[in-house]
Structure formats: C-alpha cells, structure tokens
Design an enzyme around this catalytic site. Structure first.
Site, mmCIF file in Angstrom:
data_model
loop_
_atom_site.group_PDB
_atom_site.id
_atom_site.type_symbol
_atom_site.label_atom_id
_atom_site.label_comp_id
_atom_site.label_asym_id
_atom_site.label_seq_id
_atom_site.Cartn_x
_atom_site.Cartn_y
_atom_site.Cartn_z
ATOM 1 N N LYS A 72 0.919 -1.284 0.021
ATOM 2 C CA LYS A 72 -0.093 -0.027 -0.105
ATOM 3 C C LYS A 72 0.747 1.326 -0.136
ATOM 4 O O LYS A 72 0.371 2.376 -0.503
ATOM 5 C CB LYS A 72 -0.824 -0.117 1.059
ATOM 6 C CG LYS A 72 -2.060 -0.992 1.028
ATOM 7 C CD LYS A 72 -3.154 -0.718 2.062
ATOM 8 C CE LYS A 72 -4.395 -1.480 1.957
ATOM 9 N NZ LYS A 72 -5.399 -1.493 3.023
ATOM 10 N N LYS B 174 -4.432 -10.180 -7.250
ATOM 11 C CA LYS B 174 -5.635 -10.570 -6.563
ATOM 12 C C LYS B 174 -6.597 -9.639 -6.887
ATOM 13 O O LYS B 174 -6.665 -8.505 -7.187
ATOM 14 C CB LYS B 174 -5.268 -10.641 -5.045
ATOM 15 C CG LYS B 174 -5.270 -9.222 -4.467
ATOM 16 C CD LYS B 174 -5.445 -9.646 -2.710
ATOM 17 C CE LYS B 174 -5.626 -8.146 -2.162
ATOM 18 N NZ LYS B 174 -5.977 -7.870 -0.903
ATOM 19 N N LYS C 131 -10.698 -4.300 -4.334
ATOM 20 C CA LYS C 131 -11.363 -3.227 -4.486
ATOM 21 C C LYS C 131 -10.637 -1.833 -4.791
ATOM 22 O O LYS C 131 -11.217 -0.982 -5.569
ATOM 23 C CB LYS C 131 -11.790 -2.675 -3.020
ATOM 24 C CG LYS C 131 -12.789 -3.282 -2.202
ATOM 25 C CD LYS C 131 -12.767 -3.012 -0.791
ATOM 26 C CE LYS C 131 -13.655 -3.889 0.049
ATOM 27 N NZ LYS C 131 -13.704 -3.733 1.443
HETATM 28 P P1 AMP Z 1 -10.987 -5.845 2.952
HETATM 29 O O1 AMP Z 1 -11.747 -5.416 1.691
HETATM 30 O O2 AMP Z 1 -9.539 -5.711 2.473
HETATM 31 O O3 AMP Z 1 -11.255 -5.331 4.217
HETATM 32 O O4 AMP Z 1 -10.987 -7.378 2.726
HETATM 33 C C1 AMP Z 1 -12.228 -8.192 3.624
HETATM 34 C C2 AMP Z 1 -12.092 -9.493 3.445
HETATM 35 O O5 AMP Z 1 -12.074 -10.024 2.248
HETATM 36 C C3 AMP Z 1 -10.750 -9.995 4.174
HETATM 37 O O6 AMP Z 1 -10.963 -11.224 4.838
HETATM 38 C C4 AMP Z 1 -9.830 -10.295 3.010
HETATM 39 O O7 AMP Z 1 -8.799 -11.318 3.437
HETATM 40 C C5 AMP Z 1 -10.993 -10.849 1.944
HETATM 41 N N1 AMP Z 1 -10.519 -10.797 0.901
HETATM 42 C C6 AMP Z 1 -10.093 -9.520 0.054
HETATM 43 N N2 AMP Z 1 -9.981 -9.819 -1.244
HETATM 44 C C7 AMP Z 1 -9.850 -11.097 -1.418
HETATM 45 C C8 AMP Z 1 -9.804 -11.840 -2.509
HETATM 46 N N3 AMP Z 1 -9.333 -11.578 -3.720
HETATM 47 N N4 AMP Z 1 -9.858 -13.205 -2.546
HETATM 48 C C9 AMP Z 1 -10.180 -13.675 -1.249
HETATM 49 N N5 AMP Z 1 -10.609 -12.951 -0.087
HETATM 50 C C10 AMP Z 1 -10.326 -11.574 -0.253
#
Ligand code: AMP
Ligand code: TRP
Length: 345
Positions: free
Chosen positions: A126, A207, A210
């Site tokens: 980041k 990956k 968002k």
């Molecule tokens: P965040 O949007 O970063 O708050 O992530 C929310 C949850 O989604 C966390 O448990 C992440 O590990 C999971 N996550 C985010 N991106 C992915 C992805 N591409 N594949 C699987 N899990 C994800």
C-alpha cells in the site's frame, strides 16, 4: 461429554468458541470478499459466538470522503446481513462506535516493534510509490490485533492476504501475556482452502481488489446480472480452449473455475468434465448465470434493508453488546499495565 469443535469445556460450563472478523467500508464488496470472507460469516453463527465489525477506523488510514464513508459503513453492514448473517445470532457493529478498539490499539502499539510492522507485506504494497504515507497505515495491523484480542477470539475467518496480520496478532498476544501475565487468548486464522485468494479478471497474477483502478477486474456483489455477464465475457483467458485447472499454466481459467466451483458447489473435476470440448464461451456464460443467480437474493435483501432503515437499530444493539465485553477486557489490560481508571466507565 462430546464437544463439537465450536465449543470448549470450562468446569461444568460449556462455552461457545468466539469468532471475530472485520471488513473495511472502502468501496463496494466484490466476489473475492464474498468467497474469502462475508459469504462464510454466516457459516459460523449457529455454533460459535460471532462478532463481525465494519472497520471504519481502518478505512481512514487512507483519505476518505466523510459523507461517502458514513454511507459505505452502513451499506457494508447491510451486506453482512444480506449475505446471511442473522443479527439475533451474531453481533454486528461498527468499529468506531466502540472506543475500546482505539484504546487497546494504543497499548499494543507500545508492545509492537517498528521492525515487525515494517515487515508487513500489505503495508509495503500500500505504501509503494506513495509520496505521503500516514502513521495510521503503518500501525494498521496493530489496530486489527486490538479488534481480535478484545473479544478473546478463538477463530478469525479471513482471506489469505490477512494471514500475516493474524500471525502478528498472535505474536503480540503472546508477548503481552509474557510481560504482564495471561490476558489475551491467542487466536487462529481460518483461511478457506479454496477461495482464499480470488484473482483479478483482467490480470490473473493480481488478487481481485477494491482498489484496482479497472472496475472490470472485479465482479461486485451488487452488480446486476447483465454487468456480471459482460465482465465475465470480457475476462482474460489463457491460450487454448480447454477448461482445465492448472494454476501455473492456465491461471486465468483456473481462477474462473474456482469461482464456478465455489458458487455452484461442484468440484473442479466436475466442472472440467462438464465443459470438456465445449470451449471458453459456453463456460463463461454459464458461469455468469450461476454467479448472478447466487447473488440475486443477496442483492434483493440488501435493497430491502437499505430502504427499511433497520440496520441502524442492528448496529446500535451490536455496539452495546460489543462494548460490554470489550470494556471488561480493557479494564483488565489497564490494571495489568499500571494505567489508572479513576472514572468508572
Ligand atoms: P478488505 O476488503 O480488505 O477489508 O477485505 C475483507 C475480507 O475479504 C478479508 O478477509 C480479506 O482477506 C478478504 N479478501 C479480500 N480480497 C480477497 C480476494 N481477492 N480473495 C479472497 N478473499 C479476499
Ligand atoms: N485488515 C482486514 C482487511 O483489510 C480487515 C480487518 C480489520 C479484520 N480488523 C480485523 C479482519 C479483524 C479480521 C479480524 O481485510
């Protein structure tokens, strides 16, 4: 007595194990978040004592528009419920509604070292190329550790990218316990064997995220069926036309097969056999249909919740329950560390 893996025995009392997870309210959620996290949250609510938080304090480690942030926080909580969480069974709350999180984060920042935080790969990713990086982005994993440790959490269901943060949480808990006496439970991460890392549709070596500037790289949970079909149609594929699972040689089609398998409940072998000799086109249009159909009830429940306003009440009750538990833990922490509590909060 035979105990399930969701329970532990304490004297003659059987208590349910705790689950904690958090999701940031930054941007709309995609199917990576759904398969890696929120779609799995409801699986635990029957047997475990669950806490799920919309972690808005984590979101402000990067610039946010205040009006948008507030809206997205409520929308993310609505998505938790739309994805199957029952507020009568699981505690759903907003992180900043509970002051214990920032309070414990500070204490833990005085336990964590500069060196170990500098090794966090998410921070490095980041911060890369940025002119200015906030101190909050650097200490972000300590706030996450506070979230988890406040509730004596046993299990943390997250995607693969959060594994290092849960390991740091374990290290901090052990260090604190050693220095001040046993205070925190040491939690375990729970990463799905399949779906813990869903890849981008436009670049399968990254990956699904968002923060990707290309919106076609991800399917959002609230995307309408036409949009889902368009994005899958446009998704990159590998050379050849065989639907076979080979993440090394065919990373794009393997990612799409994983998504297909998880949304349909079919194994990767069944998916391969069903599309033998049929090519990518038919596979992709069936995939779009399966995903859209599975997300339809989530979309419908989400709109109903957003128009009824009932989320506010769910979040208020959630914050009260969360604070009741976390404030007791915070009192114990202060006592151990030698901080005074002259006000009875
Ligand atoms: P965040 O949007 O970063 O708050 O992530 C929310 C949850 O989604 C966390 O448990 C992440 O590990 C999971 N996550 C985010 N991106 C992915 C992805 N591409 N594949 C699987 N899990 C994800
Ligand atoms: N850092 C997590 C992410 O970016 C979100 C998060 C914050 C979290 N606190 C948590 C996840 C506690 C699990 C447990 O995805």
């Amino acid at each position: 007595m035979v105990l399930s893996s969701a329970q532990t025995e304490l004297g003659d009392k059987t208590i349910r194990k705790r689950v904690f997870s958090g999701v940031q309210p930054s941007g709309s959620l995609h199917i990576g978040n759904y398969l890696g996290a929120i779609g799995r949250f409801a699986l635990f609510q029957e047997g475990y004592d669950c806490f799920y938080s919309v972690v808005d304090l984590h979101a402000i480690t990067v610039p946010q528009d205040p009006v948008e942030l507030r809206k997205r926080t409520v929308a993310t909580a609505a998505l938790f419920v739309a994805a199957g969480l029952d507020p009568a069974k699981a505690c759903i709350f907003v992180q900043s509604d509970n002051p214990s999180h920032s309070e414990l984060a500070w204490v833990l920042q005085c336990v964590a070292t500069f060196g170990e935080l500098g090794r966090m790969t998410q921070f490095k990713d980041k911060a890369r190329g940025k002119k200015s990086v906030t101190a909050g982005l650097f200490t972000y994993p300590v706030l996450m550790a506070a979230d988890i440790l406040l509730y004596d959490t046993d299990v943390v269901p997250v995607g693969e990218d959060q594994k290092q943060h849960v390991e740091l949480t374990r290290d901090l808990a052990e260090r604190f316990n050693k220095r001040f006496g046993v205070t925190f439970k040491v939690p375990e991460p729970l990463i799905p064997t399949q779906g813990g890392r869903i890849m981008s549709l436009t670049n399968p070596s990254r990956k699904m995220s968002k923060s990707d500037e290309d919106p076609d790289s991800r399917i959002e949970v609230l995307d309408p069926p036409e949009e889902i079909a368009r994005k899958f149609k446009k998704a990159v594929t590998d050379s050849g036309r065989e639907v076979v699972y080979d993440p090394e040689k065919k990373p794009a089609i393997s990612n799409l097969m994983t998504i297909y398998s998880l949304f349909s409940g079919k194994s990767l072998e069944e998916v391969r056999d069903a599309y033998e000799g049929k090519g990518y086109g038919v596979f992709k249009s069936d995939l779009a249909e399966i995903v859209a159909e599975k997300l339809r009830p989530v979309r419908e429940k989400y709109s109903q919740l957003m128009s009824s306003g009932e989320i506010e009440d769910i979040l208020k009750k959630g914050a009260e329950r969360a604070y009741e538990i976390s404030s007791a833990k915070m009192r114990e922490v202060k006592e151990k560390v030698g901080l005074c509590s002259r006000l009875r909060l």
